[in-house]
Design an enzyme around this catalytic site. Sequence first.
Site, PDB file in Angstrom:
ATOM      1  N   SER A  47      -0.683  -0.007   7.354  1.00 56.16           N
ATOM      2  CA  SER A  47      -1.484   0.659   6.323  1.00 56.16           C
ATOM      3  C   SER A  47      -2.856   0.972   6.936  1.00 56.16           C
ATOM      4  O   SER A  47      -3.145   0.505   8.042  1.00 56.16           O
ATOM      5  CB  SER A  47      -1.592  -0.261   5.108  1.00 56.16           C
ATOM      6  OG  SER A  47      -2.211  -1.457   5.506  1.00 56.16           O
ATOM      7  N   ASP A  79       1.894   3.819   7.037  1.00 56.89           N
ATOM      8  CA  ASP A  79       2.043   3.434   5.629  1.00 56.89           C
ATOM      9  C   ASP A  79       0.794   3.833   4.828  1.00 56.89           C
ATOM     10  O   ASP A  79      -0.331   3.496   5.215  1.00 56.89           O
ATOM     11  CB  ASP A  79       2.235   1.903   5.619  1.00 56.89           C
ATOM     12  CG  ASP A  79       2.453   1.310   4.254  1.00 56.89           C
ATOM     13  OD1 ASP A  79       3.155   1.937   3.440  1.00 56.89           O
ATOM     14  OD2 ASP A  79       1.952   0.182   4.010  1.00 56.89           O
TER      15      ASP A  79
HETATM   16  P1  13P Z   1       3.698  -5.821  -1.111  1.00 62.13           P
HETATM   17  O1  13P Z   1       2.384  -6.232  -0.570  1.00 62.13           O
HETATM   18  O2  13P Z   1       3.816  -6.035  -2.581  1.00 62.13           O
HETATM   19  O3  13P Z   1       4.828  -6.445  -0.366  1.00 62.13           O
HETATM   20  O4  13P Z   1       3.824  -4.240  -0.890  1.00 62.13           O
HETATM   21  C1  13P Z   1       3.766  -3.705   0.413  1.00 62.13           C
HETATM   22  C2  13P Z   1       3.867  -2.230   0.427  1.00 62.13           C
HETATM   23  O5  13P Z   1       4.407  -1.629  -0.471  1.00 62.13           O
HETATM   24  C3  13P Z   1       3.296  -1.518   1.589  1.00 62.13           C
HETATM   25  O6  13P Z   1       3.408  -0.144   1.464  1.00 62.13           O
END
Ligand code: 13P
Length: 287
Positions: A47, A79
């Site tokens: 991310s 992400d």
């Molecule tokens: P969680 O942190 O709830 O596992 O979600 C992760 C996510 O969707 C990353 O895109």
Amino acid sequence: MTAWEWLQKAKEEKWALGAFNVGSIETFKAIAQAASKKRSPVIIEVSPGETSWLGMKNVVDLAHNFSLMYEIPILVNLDHAESFVDCQQAIDLGFDLIHFDGSNLPYEENLQLAQKITELAHQKGLVVEVEMDHIVGSSEVHSGSAQEEMKGSKFTDPGKAREFIELTGADVLAAFFGNVHGVFEEGGENLHLAVLESLAGILPKTFFSLHGGSGIPDEQVKDAIARGVIKVNVNTEIRQAFRHKLEEVLKNNPSEYAIYKLEGPVVAEVQKVVEHKIEVFGSVNKI
Ligand code: 13P
């Protein structure tokens, strides 16, 4: 096999690829070891915060090295990227999947950027994931309940989703149907599978991802996979396992300074979480 081919195989055989967030080389190692032990293909993802911490090029190179070392396919996903520049850089550096998240932008702006990014990524044969109705929450432990976090948000509308997918040509839809990001101390994470069913019915060729994979009961995740989810994103449960084990190890070993000795049990703890998820997602022995 390309990312698209893996997603298509998962769709035909009704299982899902785990997309696990990496925030450090230790989590990378844990995920690769889990995938190797389970003989499972795996997606690692970063991310925006993780991307800037690790560096995009490092992520691609580490995935390549771990893939050779453990003899497993590792796909690399960007992400929740929010800018065209970040997507372009990841496309150039050899990511396999690009999740452009324009869900905080006005609809038209999201649409135009998603079109541009999809066109660019498809020239290289990469997979593009898009998001329209914002998936709420964040990858941390929240006090309160998922219901509170969801107040005022709206689930993905099938009609709008069809229009968005037709106009962008994107491959994967990050749909929102109760899958809040994070873990909630008061629980309340419930998938609204009827929404997923309508989406899958109206978009039979589209792949669906399940964001917010932490904290959702295993049986519900399996139900979502049975209804067309082929990628499940997991971050918070990895972060929790990492932090809790690290705290315990530091407390019990006050005079140990060899970092790799302190990190060993932490990697093992994260690996356990990933192995369990791989079993739930049904990707064991799919290599
Ligand atoms: P969680 O942190 O709830 O596992 O979600 C992760 C996510 O969707 C990353 O895109």
